[in-house]
Design an enzyme around this catalytic site. Structure first.
Site, PDB file in Angstrom:
ATOM      1  N   ASP A 181      15.194  76.705  41.774  1.00  0.00           N
ATOM      2  CA  ASP A 181      15.680  76.535  43.144  1.00  0.00           C
ATOM      3  C   ASP A 181      15.028  75.321  43.820  1.00  0.00           C
ATOM      4  OD1 ASP A 181      16.600  76.921  45.700  1.00  0.00           O
ATOM      5  OD2 ASP A 181      15.948  79.000  45.859  1.00  0.00           O
ATOM      6  N   GLY A 184      24.645  72.855  45.555  1.00  0.00           N
ATOM      7  CA  GLY A 184      25.786  71.956  45.354  1.00  0.00           C
ATOM      8  C   GLY A 184      25.514  70.504  45.718  1.00  0.00           C
ATOM      9  N   ASP A 196      23.526  79.297  50.744  1.00  0.00           N
ATOM     10  CA  ASP A 196      23.455  80.747  50.500  1.00  0.00           C
ATOM     11  C   ASP A 196      24.606  81.562  51.113  1.00  0.00           C
ATOM     12  OD1 ASP A 196      21.067  79.812  49.570  1.00  0.00           O
ATOM     13  OD2 ASP A 196      19.843  81.336  50.546  1.00  0.00           O
TER      14      ASP A 196
END
Ligand code: GLA
Length: 407
Positions: free
Chosen positions: A159, A211, A232
């Site tokens: 992440d 993205g 999210d």
């Protein structure tokens, strides 16, 4: 603040495999698509974040594993048990990362998950810290990858978060180079991809960077099998459809071993109606999205089970042809999406985003059935018989009719 991804452009009928191979050539030496044999269909499982967030414990993960078995979810395909952010403790003098007090023994947890016929997923960040401000992997990529392999990890979600700080520095340091930050980010993702591969253990690599800079174009080349396409999700109809319907145009970038990920499921978390959760599941299966449940599996209603365990819907997602669906038509609040399936069949979603019911139609000739077709209603579990011409259904507000159309 996260950057929202570029909106994808209109779809052209381009074979996904050609694009994936071209991306591999452009962005790195790795041939197309993640690790061989991993994710030939969209990954399925459960992730701790949407329900437990930063409170998750070893006991919660074990209970989730138990529930995947007792509810029949494992046998329906939900096999990954993914511990998201906040499991990390501190590094020792040798740089070895230890879990925090909520996770006393990661190897034992992995063994427990495996003993249930399930797979073990974990989370980290290319930054110095994770999104929840726990220890990240920056500067420790190889060491961490080896640790995950030793614990029996089968899936890593990586992440971006604090790495955006490094990207800001790169941008400031190279004002003339528009790609400085992007290249740094791709290199960071490649670094962990290579480190995972070097462990020799098949570890599904899942990119989470919302993205930014179109990961569907370079994800396969850094060893990833899936990549988030948006910021999210949350447990609201508005956010869920904003994400789901924004995926139009991305189908050409997906295929076996390489999946667009519009984020995890919220089904069962309680803030959407049953109709809305059916819309959520229908959209995700038409998108050939990874299906990672995000609810408390020990507290599922019969309605939640009916949605998450609808094997016909799951079959659309997991279809062996591995083609992502896309938008066929949109007219205001009404949308028709299709997904080509194996055996010459087509899945069709008739979506009504209005508050009250509406009639929605699909022309069977337009989707390849000039002589008509047999229709199956996936949510009603009902054959609708042979139909020719235009099929019309009345779809409830915020609801969907999900069909499998075949000869
Ligand atoms: C980001 C990710 C989420 C979740 C959290 C954890 O927001 O997009 O899916 O992993 O971080 O901190």
């Amino acid at each position: 603040m996260r950057v929202r991804p570029d909106r994808p452009g209109p779809m052209k009928p381009n074979p996904a495999r050609v694009l994936l191979a071209a991306a591999a050539l452009l962005y790195g030496a790795t041939p197309c698509c993640g690790q061989t044999g991993v994710a030939s269909t969209p990954p399925m499982g459960w992730n701790s974040w949407n329900h437990f967030a930063e409170h998750v414990t070893d006991a919660d993960i074990r209970s989730a594993a138990d529930a995947l078995v007792s509810t029949g979810m494992r046998d329906a395909g939900y096999v990954y048990v993914n511990v998201d952010d906040t499991w990390q403790g501190k590094r020792d003098a040798h740089g070895v990362l230890h879990p925090n007090e909520r996770f006393p023994d990661m190897k034992a947890l992995g063994d427990y998950i495996h003993s249930k016929g399930l797979k073990f997923g974990l989370y980290s960040s290319p930054g110095s810290r994770t999104c929840a401000n726990f220890e990240g992997s920056l500067g420790h990529e190889t060491q961490d990858a080896q640790l995950y392999a030793a614990w029996g990890v089968d899936f890593l979600k990586y992440d971006l978060c604090y790495f955006q700080e490094e990207m800001r520095k790169a941008r400031a340091g190279h004002p003339g180079d528009r790609d400085a930050a992007k290249n740094l980010m791709i290199a960071a993702y490649r670094k962990m991809g290579d480190a995972l591969k070097a462990t020799g253990r098949p570890i599904l690599y899942s990119l989470c960077q919302y993205g930014v800079d179109q990961p569907w174009k370079w994800g396969p080349a850094v060893g990833a099998s899936m990549w988030r396409t948006t910021d999210d999700i949350d447990d609201s109809y508005g956010r869920m459809i904003a994400i789901g319907f924004s995926q139009a145009g991305l189908s050409k970038f997906a295929g076996p071993g390489a999946w667009n990920d519009p984020d995890m499921l919220e089904i069962g978390n309680g803030k959407m109606s049953e109709e809305e959760y059916r819309t959520h599941m229908s959209l995700w299966v038409l998108l050939a999205a990874p299906l990672l449940a995000g609810n408390d599996l020990g507290k599922m209603t019969e309605a939640d089970k009916g949605i998450l365990l609808n094997t016909e819907a799951i079959g659309i997602d997991q279809d062996s042809r591995g083609v992502q669906g896309d938008r066929l038509h949109q007219s205001g609040d009404l949308e028709v999406w299709t997904k080509p399936l194996s055996g010459g069949r087509v899945a069709v979603g008739l979506f009504n985003r209005a508050w009250s019911s509406r009639e929605i139609s699909v022309d069977l000739a337009e989707i390849g059935f000039q002589d008509g077709a047999g229709l199956r209603d996936v949510w009603k579990h009902k054959d609708l018989g042979h139909t020719t011409g235009v099929f019309t259904d009345t779809v409830p507000g915020h609801g969907v009719t999900l069909l499998i159309v075949g000869r």
